[in-house]
Motif scaffolding. Structure first.
Motif, mmCIF file in Angstrom:
data_model
loop_
_atom_site.group_PDB
_atom_site.id
_atom_site.type_symbol
_atom_site.label_atom_id
_atom_site.label_comp_id
_atom_site.label_asym_id
_atom_site.label_seq_id
_atom_site.Cartn_x
_atom_site.Cartn_y
_atom_site.Cartn_z
ATOM 1 N N VAL A 1 54.105 -17.941 56.685
ATOM 2 C CA VAL A 1 53.938 -16.599 56.120
ATOM 3 C C VAL A 1 54.185 -15.542 57.198
ATOM 4 N N GLN A 2 53.613 -15.753 58.374
ATOM 5 C CA GLN A 2 53.775 -14.782 59.458
ATOM 6 C C GLN A 2 55.215 -14.729 59.971
ATOM 7 N N LEU A 3 55.849 -15.866 60.109
ATOM 8 C CA LEU A 3 57.253 -15.898 60.531
ATOM 9 C C LEU A 3 58.127 -15.194 59.491
ATOM 10 N N SER A 4 57.816 -15.383 58.241
ATOM 11 C CA SER A 4 58.597 -14.764 57.155
ATOM 12 C C SER A 4 58.500 -13.241 57.194
ATOM 13 N N ILE A 5 57.345 -12.742 57.544
ATOM 14 C CA ILE A 5 57.121 -11.295 57.555
ATOM 15 C C ILE A 5 57.698 -10.639 58.806
ATOM 16 N N HIS A 6 57.517 -11.280 59.959
ATOM 17 C CA HIS A 6 57.757 -10.596 61.233
ATOM 18 C C HIS A 6 59.008 -11.048 61.992
ATOM 19 N N CYS A 7 59.660 -12.122 61.581
ATOM 20 C CA CYS A 7 60.781 -12.672 62.357
ATOM 21 C C CYS A 7 62.051 -12.747 61.502
ATOM 22 N N PRO A 8 62.687 -11.610 61.248
ATOM 23 C CA PRO A 8 63.833 -11.568 60.330
ATOM 24 C C PRO A 8 65.103 -12.206 60.886
ATOM 25 N N LYS A 9 65.122 -12.560 62.192
ATOM 26 C CA LYS A 9 66.327 -13.127 62.794
ATOM 27 C C LYS A 9 66.296 -14.650 62.887
ATOM 28 N N LEU A 10 65.270 -15.270 62.349
ATOM 29 C CA LEU A 10 65.090 -16.715 62.491
ATOM 30 C C LEU A 10 66.251 -17.488 61.849
ATOM 31 N N GLN A 11 66.902 -18.338 62.652
ATOM 32 C CA GLN A 11 68.072 -19.089 62.187
ATOM 33 C C GLN A 11 67.819 -20.586 62.082
ATOM 34 N N HIS B 1 57.132 -33.486 60.877
ATOM 35 C CA HIS B 1 55.809 -34.064 61.135
ATOM 36 C C HIS B 1 54.687 -33.020 61.097
ATOM 37 N N CYS B 2 54.963 -31.846 60.571
ATOM 38 C CA CYS B 2 53.897 -30.861 60.327
ATOM 39 C C CYS B 2 53.388 -31.132 58.914
ATOM 40 N N GLU B 3 52.456 -32.030 58.806
ATOM 41 C CA GLU B 3 52.105 -32.606 57.518
ATOM 42 C C GLU B 3 51.264 -31.700 56.630
ATOM 43 N N LEU B 4 50.855 -30.530 57.140
ATOM 44 C CA LEU B 4 50.069 -29.604 56.330
ATOM 45 C C LEU B 4 50.941 -28.553 55.647
ATOM 46 N N ILE B 5 52.226 -28.552 55.918
ATOM 47 C CA ILE B 5 53.156 -27.609 55.289
ATOM 48 C C ILE B 5 53.383 -28.012 53.837
ATOM 49 N N THR B 6 53.372 -27.024 52.938
ATOM 50 C CA THR B 6 53.541 -27.308 51.512
ATOM 51 C C THR B 6 54.692 -26.497 50.932
ATOM 52 N N ASP B 7 54.931 -26.701 49.653
ATOM 53 C CA ASP B 7 55.978 -25.946 48.943
ATOM 54 C C ASP B 7 55.731 -24.441 49.018
ATOM 55 N N ASP B 8 54.460 -24.042 49.065
ATOM 56 C CA ASP B 8 54.143 -22.619 49.087
ATOM 57 C C ASP B 8 54.647 -21.961 50.377
ATOM 58 N N GLY B 9 54.528 -22.663 51.492
ATOM 59 C CA GLY B 9 55.052 -22.140 52.747
ATOM 60 C C GLY B 9 56.557 -21.969 52.696
ATOM 61 N N ILE B 10 57.230 -22.918 52.109
ATOM 62 C CA ILE B 10 58.695 -22.836 51.969
ATOM 63 C C ILE B 10 59.071 -21.687 51.035
ATOM 64 N N LEU B 11 58.247 -21.417 50.036
ATOM 65 C CA LEU B 11 58.489 -20.280 49.142
ATOM 66 C C LEU B 11 58.515 -18.963 49.928
ATOM 67 N N HIS B 12 57.534 -18.762 50.792
ATOM 68 C CA HIS B 12 57.487 -17.535 51.595
ATOM 69 C C HIS B 12 58.709 -17.438 52.509
ATOM 70 N N LEU B 13 59.050 -18.549 53.134
ATOM 71 C CA LEU B 13 60.203 -18.564 54.045
ATOM 72 C C LEU B 13 61.488 -18.240 53.284
ATOM 73 N N SER B 14 61.650 -18.831 52.124
ATOM 74 C CA SER B 14 62.874 -18.657 51.332
ATOM 75 C C SER B 14 63.031 -17.243 50.799
ATOM 76 N N ASN B 15 61.925 -16.584 50.516
ATOM 77 C CA ASN B 15 61.974 -15.233 49.948
ATOM 78 C C ASN B 15 62.015 -14.125 51.003
ATOM 79 N N SER B 16 62.017 -14.512 52.272
ATOM 80 C CA SER B 16 61.985 -13.526 53.350
ATOM 81 C C SER B 16 63.401 -13.069 53.719
#
Length: 436
Positions: A318-328, A334-349
């Motif tokens: 969520v924080q990367l999606s909001i503040h890091c617009p240049k992320l490539q 192996h970050c096993e706590l990441i879920t579909d919801d996190g990917i949703l935020h990343l995809s919509n950023s």
């Protein structure tokens, strides 16, 4: 006549030698030499002798060979080859790559250093025969050296760094990866003399401790890139010192530095606003709190490797999606706590829509086909890693690729466990077995 021993031909006076070389290459490659009529014509007008004479004049002129890369011939290159090149090219040679040339040793490189005193870029990656003696020669004769790669030159010791610091003070790039005899004393000697270093790669220098980073902080304020991969003795204290002294840092690799905590991320956030690349794979103590502060202060981040940062959750995304617009490029394997919801935020950023090219989600066990639907918004996505994402299906990948046909998806689907045979006499196979 175009070429003569007196070099009086008009074309020689009007055109640079580099262009003449290109013309000869084109002529030799494109002419239909297999046609008897063509070769007869060439002979009649003297073009064949012209090519031979011209090629010899240009090829044997050391001033035409300012950059040489022998990597493709590494198994055949011996010391005498390097010596002959140095004698022919002399002071004209600016860049030489001997990467992988394991037959080259100290003696031939001493001759090279004596003859090629204007060398600026030297790659000795994998030249395992060389010792401190080569660095002494470079220090004595090659004061203009700016770029030196000594990767896997395992006989190099602190004495080499002392020599380099005394004679190669213009050095900007130094790669000492896997030179595991290097200690803090060598680093101190190096940075006292080479204060203009912009890139220092120390992967696998396992003897280095925080004190080595203190020396770098004191003398290398111009440092832009630092690689400390697998320097397992480094702690937060060392990273904090680097951050306080090297405010221009743009790329930092801390992968395999397992002692680090959020204190290191805090130091980066507060001191290194230009940071573009952070590699922190296997730093298992880092948490959402540290990455939140980093994202809020380092808006130029382009590449992040967070593999096996096992404590982070969707909150980091969520924080990367909001503040890091240049992320490539982002690795969350192996970050096993990441879920579909996190990917949703990343995809919509903004970064998801415009910049994201590479996403690695290997062994993210909570990721499902829903995440792939979200990723359809990432129109620039080029590569997606999904190994061992057990809730992702072939059908989900197929649907996503219908929307993103250019994306390369790497995934593995284990064979289905066969049913137990009647009577219990059959052998039950695990999911990773292939039935032949």
């Amino acid at each position: 006549m175009v070429f003569s021993n007196n070099d009086e031909g008009l074309i020689n006076k009007k055109l640079p030698k580099e262009l003449l070389l290109r013309m000869l290459f084109s002529l030799l490659l494109n002419f239909t030499w297999s046609n008897p009529e063509c070769t007869k014509y060439v002979h009649n007008i003297g073009l064949d002798s012209f090519c031979n004479v011209a090629w010899n004049i240009l090829a044997l002129d050391g001033s035409n060979w300012q950059r040489i890369d022998l990597f493709n011939f590494q198994t055949d290159v011996e010391g005498r080859v390097v010596e002959n090149i140095s004698k022919r090219c002399g002071g004209f040679l600016r860049k030489l790559s001997l990467r992988g040339c394991i037959g080259v040793g100290d003696s031939s490189l001493k001759t090279f250093a004596q003859n090629c005193r204007n060398i600026e870029h030297l790659n000795l990656n994998g030249c395992t025969k060389i010792t401190d003696s080569t660095c002494y020669s470079l220090s004595r004769f090659c004061s203009k050296l700016k770029h030196l790669d000594l990767t896997s030159c395992v006989s190099i010791t602190n004495s080499s760094l002392k020599g380099i610091s005394e004679g190669c003070r213009n050095l900007e790039y130094l790669n000492l990866s896997w030179c595991d005899q290097i200690t803090k004393d060598g680093i101190e000697a190096l940075v006292r003399g080479c204060r203009g270093l912009k890139a220092l790669l120390l992967r696998g220098c396992t003897q280095l401790e925080d004190e080595a980073l203190k020396h770098i902080q004191n003398y290398c304020q111009e440092l832009v890139s630092l690689n400390l991969q697998s320097c397992s003795r480094i702690t937060d204290g060392g990273v904090v010192q680097i951050c306080r002294g090297c405010h221009r840092l743009q790329a930092l690799c801390l992968s395999g530095c397992g002692n680090l905590t959020d204190a290191s991320l805090t130091a980066l956030a507060l001191n290194c606003p230009r940071l573009q690349i952070l590699e922190a794979a296997r730093c298992s103590h880092l948490t959402d709190a540290g990455f939140t502060l980093l994202a809020r202060n380092c808006h130029d981040l382009e590449k992040m490797d967070l593999e096996e940062c096992v404590l982070i959750t969707d909150s980091t995304l969520v924080q990367l999606s909001i503040h890091c617009p240049k992320l490539q490029a982002l690795s969350l394997s192996h970050c096993e706590l990441i879920t579909d919801d996190g990917i949703l935020h990343l995809s919509n950023s903004t970064c998801g829509h415009e910049k994201l090219r590479v996403l690695e989600l290997d062994n993210c066990l909570l990721i499902t086909d829903v995440a792939l639907e979200h990723l359809e918004n990432c129109r620039g996505l080029e590569r997606l890693e999904l190994y061992d994402c057990q809730q992702v299906t072939r059908a989900g990948i197929k649907r996503m690729r219908a929307q993103l046909p250019h994306v390369k998806v790497h995934a593995y689907f284990a064979p289905v466990t066969p049913p137990t045979a009647v009577g219990g006499s059959g052998h039950r196979l695990c999911r990773c077995c292939v039935i032949l």
